[in-house]
Design a protein around this motif. Sequence first.
Motif, PDB file in Angstrom:
ATOM      1  N   VAL A  18       0.876  -1.180   0.000  1.00  0.00           N
ATOM      2  CA  VAL A  18       0.000   0.000   0.000  1.00  0.00           C
ATOM      3  C   VAL A  18       0.905   1.220   0.000  1.00  0.00           C
ATOM      4  CG1 VAL A  18      -1.634   1.362   1.366  1.00  0.00           C
ATOM      5  CG2 VAL A  18      -1.960  -1.094   1.153  1.00  0.00           C
ATOM      6  N   HIS A  19       0.543   2.242  -0.770  1.00  0.00           N
ATOM      7  CA  HIS A  19       1.390   3.438  -0.838  1.00  0.00           C
ATOM      8  C   HIS A  19       0.523   4.698  -0.937  1.00  0.00           C
ATOM      9  CE1 HIS A  19       0.557   3.704  -5.210  1.00  0.00           C
ATOM     10  NE2 HIS A  19       0.675   2.373  -5.186  1.00  0.00           N
ATOM     11  N   GLY A  20       0.964   5.738  -0.278  1.00  0.00           N
ATOM     12  CA  GLY A  20       0.349   7.059  -0.400  1.00  0.00           C
ATOM     13  C   GLY A  20      -1.126   7.119  -0.065  1.00  0.00           C
ATOM     14  N   ALA A  21      -1.580   6.329   0.905  1.00  0.00           N
ATOM     15  CA  ALA A  21      -3.020   6.269   1.210  1.00  0.00           C
ATOM     16  C   ALA A  21      -3.415   7.414   2.153  1.00  0.00           C
ATOM     17  CB  ALA A  21      -3.362   4.928   1.846  1.00  0.00           C
ATOM     18  N   THR A  22      -4.330   8.231   1.690  1.00  0.00           N
ATOM     19  CA  THR A  22      -4.865   9.324   2.500  1.00  0.00           C
ATOM     20  C   THR A  22      -6.385   9.242   2.485  1.00  0.00           C
ATOM     21  OG1 THR A  22      -2.969  10.778   2.083  1.00  0.00           O
ATOM     22  CG2 THR A  22      -5.031  11.825   2.768  1.00  0.00           C
ATOM     23  N   LEU A  23      -6.964   8.959   3.636  1.00  0.00           N
ATOM     24  CA  LEU A  23      -8.417   8.910   3.771  1.00  0.00           C
ATOM     25  C   LEU A  23      -8.767   9.003   5.240  1.00  0.00           C
ATOM     26  CD1 LEU A  23      -9.942   5.397   3.864  1.00  0.00           C
ATOM     27  CD2 LEU A  23      -7.505   5.632   3.489  1.00  0.00           C
ATOM     28  N   ALA A  24     -10.036   9.250   5.530  1.00  0.00           N
ATOM     29  CA  ALA A  24     -10.493   9.357   6.920  1.00  0.00           C
ATOM     30  C   ALA A  24     -11.785   8.578   7.102  1.00  0.00           C
ATOM     31  CB  ALA A  24     -10.704  10.820   7.299  1.00  0.00           C
ATOM     32  N   PHE A  25     -11.834   7.793   8.172  1.00  0.00           N
ATOM     33  CA  PHE A  25     -13.072   7.168   8.617  1.00  0.00           C
ATOM     34  C   PHE A  25     -13.701   8.128   9.622  1.00  0.00           C
ATOM     35  CE2 PHE A  25     -10.106   3.726   7.579  1.00  0.00           C
ATOM     36  CZ  PHE A  25     -10.855   3.020   6.649  1.00  0.00           C
ATOM     37  N   GLU A  26     -14.937   8.506   9.357  1.00  0.00           N
ATOM     38  CA  GLU A  26     -15.584   9.546  10.161  1.00  0.00           C
ATOM     39  C   GLU A  26     -16.680   8.956  11.041  1.00  0.00           C
ATOM     40  OE1 GLU A  26     -14.489  12.481  10.313  1.00  0.00           O
ATOM     41  OE2 GLU A  26     -13.342  12.804   8.481  1.00  0.00           O
ATOM     42  N   PRO A  27     -16.882   9.513  12.240  1.00  0.00           N
ATOM     43  CA  PRO A  27     -18.007   9.094  13.078  1.00  0.00           C
ATOM     44  C   PRO A  27     -19.328   9.317  12.347  1.00  0.00           C
ATOM     45  CG  PRO A  27     -16.488  10.492  14.310  1.00  0.00           C
ATOM     46  CD  PRO A  27     -16.073  10.572  12.874  1.00  0.00           C
ATOM     47  N   GLY A  28     -20.242   8.375  12.507  1.00  0.00           N
ATOM     48  CA  GLY A  28     -21.549   8.497  11.876  1.00  0.00           C
ATOM     49  C   GLY A  28     -21.568   8.142  10.406  1.00  0.00           C
ATOM     50  N   GLN A  29     -20.469   7.594   9.896  1.00  0.00           N
ATOM     51  CA  GLN A  29     -20.359   7.315   8.465  1.00  0.00           C
ATOM     52  C   GLN A  29     -19.895   5.890   8.228  1.00  0.00           C
ATOM     53  OE1 GLN A  29     -17.077   9.026   5.710  1.00  0.00           O
ATOM     54  NE2 GLN A  29     -18.823  10.386   5.383  1.00  0.00           N
ATOM     55  N   VAL A  30     -20.474   5.262   7.187  1.00  0.00           N
ATOM     56  CA  VAL A  30     -20.028   3.942   6.740  1.00  0.00           C
ATOM     57  C   VAL A  30     -19.170   4.126   5.491  1.00  0.00           C
ATOM     58  CG1 VAL A  30     -20.722   1.691   5.829  1.00  0.00           C
ATOM     59  CG2 VAL A  30     -22.049   2.751   7.664  1.00  0.00           C
ATOM     60  N   THR A  31     -17.939   3.646   5.562  1.00  0.00           N
ATOM     61  CA  THR A  31     -17.018   3.707   4.430  1.00  0.00           C
ATOM     62  C   THR A  31     -16.766   2.293   3.925  1.00  0.00           C
ATOM     63  OG1 THR A  31     -15.914   5.691   5.255  1.00  0.00           O
ATOM     64  CG2 THR A  31     -14.684   4.333   3.689  1.00  0.00           C
ATOM     65  N   ALA A  32     -16.965   2.080   2.629  1.00  0.00           N
ATOM     66  CA  ALA A  32     -16.699   0.778   2.011  1.00  0.00           C
ATOM     67  C   ALA A  32     -15.423   0.875   1.185  1.00  0.00           C
ATOM     68  CB  ALA A  32     -17.865   0.349   1.135  1.00  0.00           C
ATOM     69  N   ILE A  33     -14.535  -0.087   1.378  1.00  0.00           N
ATOM     70  CA  ILE A  33     -13.287  -0.165   0.617  1.00  0.00           C
ATOM     71  C   ILE A  33     -13.441  -1.274  -0.403  1.00  0.00           C
ATOM     72  CG2 ILE A  33     -10.798  -0.533   0.755  1.00  0.00           C
ATOM     73  CD1 ILE A  33     -11.017   0.288   3.741  1.00  0.00           C
ATOM     74  N   VAL A  34     -13.351  -0.927  -1.673  1.00  0.00           N
ATOM     75  CA  VAL A  34     -13.550  -1.900  -2.748  1.00  0.00           C
ATOM     76  C   VAL A  34     -12.327  -1.896  -3.661  1.00  0.00           C
ATOM     77  CG1 VAL A  34     -16.068  -1.605  -2.649  1.00  0.00           C
ATOM     78  CG2 VAL A  34     -14.728  -0.267  -4.290  1.00  0.00           C
ATOM     79  N   GLY A  35     -12.231  -2.913  -4.487  1.00  0.00           N
ATOM     80  CA  GLY A  35     -11.134  -3.004  -5.438  1.00  0.00           C
ATOM     81  C   GLY A  35     -10.915  -4.445  -5.839  1.00  0.00           C
ATOM     82  N   PRO A  36     -10.084  -4.677  -6.849  1.00  0.00           N
ATOM     83  CA  PRO A  36      -9.818  -6.047  -7.311  1.00  0.00           C
ATOM     84  C   PRO A  36      -9.110  -6.876  -6.252  1.00  0.00           C
ATOM     85  CG  PRO A  36      -9.039  -4.394  -8.898  1.00  0.00           C
ATOM     86  CD  PRO A  36      -9.363  -3.668  -7.642  1.00  0.00           C
ATOM     87  N   ASN A  37      -9.103  -8.191  -6.441  1.00  0.00           N
ATOM     88  CA  ASN A  37      -8.337  -9.073  -5.563  1.00  0.00           C
ATOM     89  C   ASN A  37      -6.865  -8.668  -5.579  1.00  0.00           C
ATOM     90  OD1 ASN A  37     -10.619 -10.566  -5.013  1.00  0.00           O
ATOM     91  ND2 ASN A  37     -10.177 -12.135  -6.529  1.00  0.00           N
ATOM     92  N   GLY A  38      -6.258  -8.652  -4.396  1.00  0.00           N
ATOM     93  CA  GLY A  38      -4.837  -8.338  -4.305  1.00  0.00           C
ATOM     94  C   GLY A  38      -4.496  -6.871  -4.451  1.00  0.00           C
ATOM     95  N   ALA A  39      -5.497  -5.997  -4.425  1.00  0.00           N
ATOM     96  CA  ALA A  39      -5.236  -4.565  -4.624  1.00  0.00           C
ATOM     97  C   ALA A  39      -4.634  -3.900  -3.392  1.00  0.00           C
ATOM     98  CB  ALA A  39      -6.534  -3.848  -5.016  1.00  0.00           C
ATOM     99  N   GLY A  40      -4.804  -4.509  -2.202  1.00  0.00           N
ATOM    100  CA  GLY A  40      -4.295  -3.908  -0.974  1.00  0.00           C
ATOM    101  C   GLY A  40      -5.375  -3.459  -0.011  1.00  0.00           C
ATOM    102  N   LYS A  41      -6.607  -3.926  -0.208  1.00  0.00           N
ATOM    103  CA  LYS A  41      -7.738  -3.473   0.623  1.00  0.00           C
ATOM    104  C   LYS A  41      -7.573  -3.902   2.081  1.00  0.00           C
ATOM    105  CE  LYS A  41     -10.769  -5.715  -1.850  1.00  0.00           C
ATOM    106  NZ  LYS A  41      -9.798  -6.345  -2.788  1.00  0.00           N
ATOM    107  N   SER A  42      -7.306  -5.190   2.299  1.00  0.00           N
ATOM    108  CA  SER A  42      -7.173  -5.688   3.664  1.00  0.00           C
ATOM    109  C   SER A  42      -5.963  -5.062   4.353  1.00  0.00           C
ATOM    110  CB  SER A  42      -7.044  -7.214   3.671  1.00  0.00           C
ATOM    111  OG  SER A  42      -8.245  -7.818   3.224  1.00  0.00           O
ATOM    112  N   THR A  43      -4.883  -4.883   3.620  1.00  0.00           N
ATOM    113  CA  THR A  43      -3.701  -4.237   4.186  1.00  0.00           C
ATOM    114  C   THR A  43      -4.031  -2.818   4.613  1.00  0.00           C
ATOM    115  OG1 THR A  43      -2.234  -5.586   2.815  1.00  0.00           O
ATOM    116  CG2 THR A  43      -1.316  -3.558   3.727  1.00  0.00           C
ATOM    117  N   LEU A  44      -4.789  -2.117   3.799  1.00  0.00           N
ATOM    118  CA  LEU A  44      -5.201  -0.744   4.126  1.00  0.00           C
ATOM    119  C   LEU A  44      -5.995  -0.727   5.432  1.00  0.00           C
ATOM    120  CD1 LEU A  44      -5.230   2.186   2.851  1.00  0.00           C
ATOM    121  CD2 LEU A  44      -7.519   1.623   2.055  1.00  0.00           C
ATOM    122  N   LEU A  45      -6.912  -1.668   5.594  1.00  0.00           N
ATOM    123  CA  LEU A  45      -7.725  -1.708   6.804  1.00  0.00           C
ATOM    124  C   LEU A  45      -6.879  -2.075   8.019  1.00  0.00           C
ATOM    125  CD1 LEU A  45     -10.785  -1.205   7.305  1.00  0.00           C
ATOM    126  CD2 LEU A  45     -11.049  -3.676   7.445  1.00  0.00           C
TER     127      LEU A  45
END
Length: 269
Positions: A18-45
């Motif tokens: 994973v590289h250069g990831a900038t994002l925010a999980f906010e209170p009161g909000q549901v954020t879904a992380i999507v992408g192809p297999n092996g893209a780095g989603k689980s690592t990001l979480l």
Amino acid sequence: MSLSLRNAGWRVGGKPIVHGATLAFEPGQVTAIVGPNGAGKSTLLRLASGLLPATSGAVWLGNAPLTSFSPAQLAACRAMLTQDCALRARFTLRELVAMGGQVSAPFMGHSARWALAGLLLERVGLAAFAERDVMDLSGGERQRAHLARVLMQLEAPVHGTDQPPGFLLLDEPISAQDLSRQHLVLDLARAHARCGGGVGMVMHDLNWAAACADHIVVVHEGGIDAQGPPEQVLTSALVSRVFGVEEGRVHMHGGTGKPYVLPHDMICQ
């Protein structure tokens, strides 16, 4: 208080996962992380949870870096459901769920923890199995038992107060569920957000992600390709570019205004 990644990354042997990831999980909000297999989603979480240390950039909780929190403080602020919740000892469901609050709420009495565990098992549809051995459950039932455990971790510290719960991080929480239980799990995620908590979920099903999330993050080749409201992010052009699906396959729901993809469009005739 948000949970934010600031130009965060993680490398293995010099290779960026994973590289250069900038994002925010906010209170009161549901954020879904999507992408192809092996893209780095689980690592990001896992970076967001602190289970992986950022090798570049940083992860912050509110106004402080995640690394400045003690394990007990962090346990009360965020909980993560991983894909591989393996057990090496045998517990009843109630025992498993009750253990979720031991670190985050050590002050909570046994009877209160026991009662809250029963309530959470009811929420995930497993109240009738409270005294059953976790290993005797199906894969989907076990997944929901662990969901109740991580909910316990966040709800025990604020039980009986008006303080909002922390951040619920879920890696593929509906992968082993049938249709009605998928709906149940995602309803629980929405309910957590309505109570003032924040939710981050790795998902493969774009339709469920678009239907339940306030914010979509698209991960591609280890980086964040796009993020924003589902109706702005999940376009035919993006789905074609990121997932390799022919353009024109994304439709907009007439009632909700949310995007969706019909598998029937992709079946070879």
